[in-house]
Design a protein around this motif. Structure first.
Motif, mmCIF file in Angstrom:
data_model
loop_
_atom_site.group_PDB
_atom_site.id
_atom_site.type_symbol
_atom_site.label_atom_id
_atom_site.label_comp_id
_atom_site.label_asym_id
_atom_site.label_seq_id
_atom_site.Cartn_x
_atom_site.Cartn_y
_atom_site.Cartn_z
ATOM 1 N N PRO A 11 6.392 -0.848 2.562
ATOM 2 C CA PRO A 11 5.743 0.303 3.192
ATOM 3 C C PRO A 11 6.334 0.521 4.569
ATOM 4 C CG PRO A 11 4.270 -1.577 3.126
ATOM 5 C CD PRO A 11 5.485 -1.953 2.348
ATOM 6 N N ASN A 12 6.543 1.781 4.925
ATOM 7 C CA ASN A 12 7.180 2.074 6.198
ATOM 8 C C ASN A 12 6.557 3.326 6.790
ATOM 9 O OD1 ASN A 12 9.499 3.046 8.074
ATOM 10 N ND2 ASN A 12 9.996 0.953 7.514
ATOM 11 N N GLY A 13 6.333 3.298 8.079
ATOM 12 C CA GLY A 13 5.789 4.448 8.783
ATOM 13 C C GLY A 13 4.316 4.278 9.106
ATOM 14 N N PRO A 14 3.690 5.345 9.586
ATOM 15 C CA PRO A 14 2.275 5.269 9.954
ATOM 16 C C PRO A 14 1.404 4.948 8.743
ATOM 17 C CG PRO A 14 3.286 7.245 10.840
ATOM 18 C CD PRO A 14 4.289 6.631 9.923
ATOM 19 N N GLY A 15 0.367 4.185 8.999
ATOM 20 C CA GLY A 15 -0.540 3.789 7.928
ATOM 21 C C GLY A 15 -1.839 3.262 8.496
ATOM 22 N N VAL A 16 -2.581 2.580 7.633
ATOM 23 C CA VAL A 16 -3.888 2.045 8.003
ATOM 24 C C VAL A 16 -3.944 0.584 7.564
ATOM 25 C CG1 VAL A 16 -6.371 2.271 7.614
ATOM 26 C CG2 VAL A 16 -4.954 4.301 7.738
ATOM 27 N N CYS A 17 -4.551 -0.251 8.393
ATOM 28 C CA CYS A 17 -4.744 -1.663 8.039
ATOM 29 C C CYS A 17 -5.753 -1.748 6.901
ATOM 30 C CB CYS A 17 -5.235 -2.441 9.250
ATOM 31 S SG CYS A 17 -5.633 -4.167 8.901
ATOM 32 N N ASN A 18 -5.467 -2.585 5.906
ATOM 33 C CA ASN A 18 -6.356 -2.730 4.760
ATOM 34 C C ASN A 18 -7.657 -3.441 5.110
ATOM 35 O OD1 ASN A 18 -4.350 -1.564 3.261
ATOM 36 N ND2 ASN A 18 -3.553 -3.501 2.509
ATOM 37 N N ARG A 19 -7.685 -4.228 6.167
ATOM 38 C CA ARG A 19 -8.861 -5.013 6.509
ATOM 39 C C ARG A 19 -9.772 -4.321 7.518
ATOM 40 N NH1 ARG A 19 -8.935 -10.147 4.816
ATOM 41 N NH2 ARG A 19 -7.043 -10.956 3.877
ATOM 42 N N CYS A 20 -9.210 -3.796 8.622
ATOM 43 C CA CYS A 20 -10.053 -3.225 9.675
ATOM 44 C C CYS A 20 -9.921 -1.703 9.767
ATOM 45 C CB CYS A 20 -9.723 -3.854 11.018
ATOM 46 S SG CYS A 20 -8.092 -3.430 11.655
ATOM 47 N N PHE A 21 -9.064 -1.099 8.957
ATOM 48 C CA PHE A 21 -8.867 0.345 8.896
ATOM 49 C C PHE A 21 -8.405 0.944 10.221
ATOM 50 C CE2 PHE A 21 -12.134 -0.715 5.734
ATOM 51 C CZ PHE A 21 -11.400 -0.410 4.599
ATOM 52 N N ALA A 22 -7.669 0.171 11.012
ATOM 53 C CA ALA A 22 -7.102 0.671 12.267
ATOM 54 C C ALA A 22 -5.760 1.343 11.977
ATOM 55 C CB ALA A 22 -6.913 -0.478 13.242
ATOM 56 N N GLU A 23 -5.367 2.263 12.858
ATOM 57 C CA GLU A 23 -4.081 2.942 12.733
ATOM 58 C C GLU A 23 -2.958 1.959 13.078
ATOM 59 O OE1 GLU A 23 -3.506 6.120 11.727
ATOM 60 O OE2 GLU A 23 -5.643 6.216 11.269
ATOM 61 N N VAL A 24 -1.993 1.816 12.194
ATOM 62 C CA VAL A 24 -0.865 0.911 12.395
ATOM 63 C C VAL A 24 0.431 1.619 12.017
ATOM 64 C CG1 VAL A 24 -2.207 -1.185 11.987
ATOM 65 C CG2 VAL A 24 -1.061 -0.068 10.089
ATOM 66 N N ILE A 25 1.535 0.987 12.344
ATOM 67 C CA ILE A 25 2.856 1.439 11.910
ATOM 68 C C ILE A 25 3.462 0.303 11.104
ATOM 69 C CG2 ILE A 25 5.152 2.181 12.607
ATOM 70 C CD1 ILE A 25 3.934 3.200 15.203
ATOM 71 N N TRP A 26 3.838 0.597 9.872
ATOM 72 C CA TRP A 26 4.531 -0.391 9.050
ATOM 73 C C TRP A 26 6.004 -0.346 9.424
ATOM 74 C CZ3 TRP A 26 2.525 -3.964 5.883
ATOM 75 C CH2 TRP A 26 1.206 -3.810 5.488
ATOM 76 N N CYS A 27 6.563 -1.480 9.799
ATOM 77 C CA CYS A 27 7.954 -1.571 10.223
ATOM 78 C C CYS A 27 8.703 -2.566 9.342
ATOM 79 C CB CYS A 27 8.039 -2.030 11.673
ATOM 80 S SG CYS A 27 7.205 -0.943 12.831
#
Length: 114
Positions: A11-27
């Motif tokens: 997975p790459n790019g903006p996304g959401v953490c599966n556990r806390c649903f925070a905004e993250v970037i997959w790198c």
């Protein structure tokens, strides 16, 4: 089929953490592994994130050899360090309540295997 099916891309790019649903970037790391970093840049972070020409987000850790950001990189914090719902600790393979003498190490071979 002589070869296994290809692995799906990381997975790459903006996304959401599966556990806390925070905004993250997959790198993607140098070792071609997926890593989550917080979406908001952070001056206290130790991960330098940049986007290459194809749109992939690449991440590297700051080291003694390269201690600062270069070019179009931005500092981000790894999401593992800031996740509000951290992963459960990994279970050990040997039960801790049994003494080491009672833990089964393997299977006793039968007569035809000797």
């Amino acid at each position: 089929m002589p070869f296994p099916p290809p692995r799906p891309p990381a997975p790459n790019g903006p996304g959401v953490c599966n556990r806390c649903f925070a905004e993250v970037i997959w790198c993607v790391t140098v070792n071609k592994r997926a890593q989550m970093v917080d979406a908001a840049p952070d001056d206290n972070g130790n991960q330098a994130v940049r986007q290459d020409g194809t749109g992939r987000y690449l991440v590297r850790q700051l080291t003694k050899e390269r201690p600062s950001v270069e070019g179009a990189e931005h500092l981000h914090m790894p999401h593992v360090a800031t996740c509000r719902a951290p992963a459960a600790p990994r279970r050990t393979t040997t039960p801790t309540r049994m003494s080491s003498a009672r833990v089964r190490q393997g299977v006793r071979p039968v007569r035809w295997q000797r």
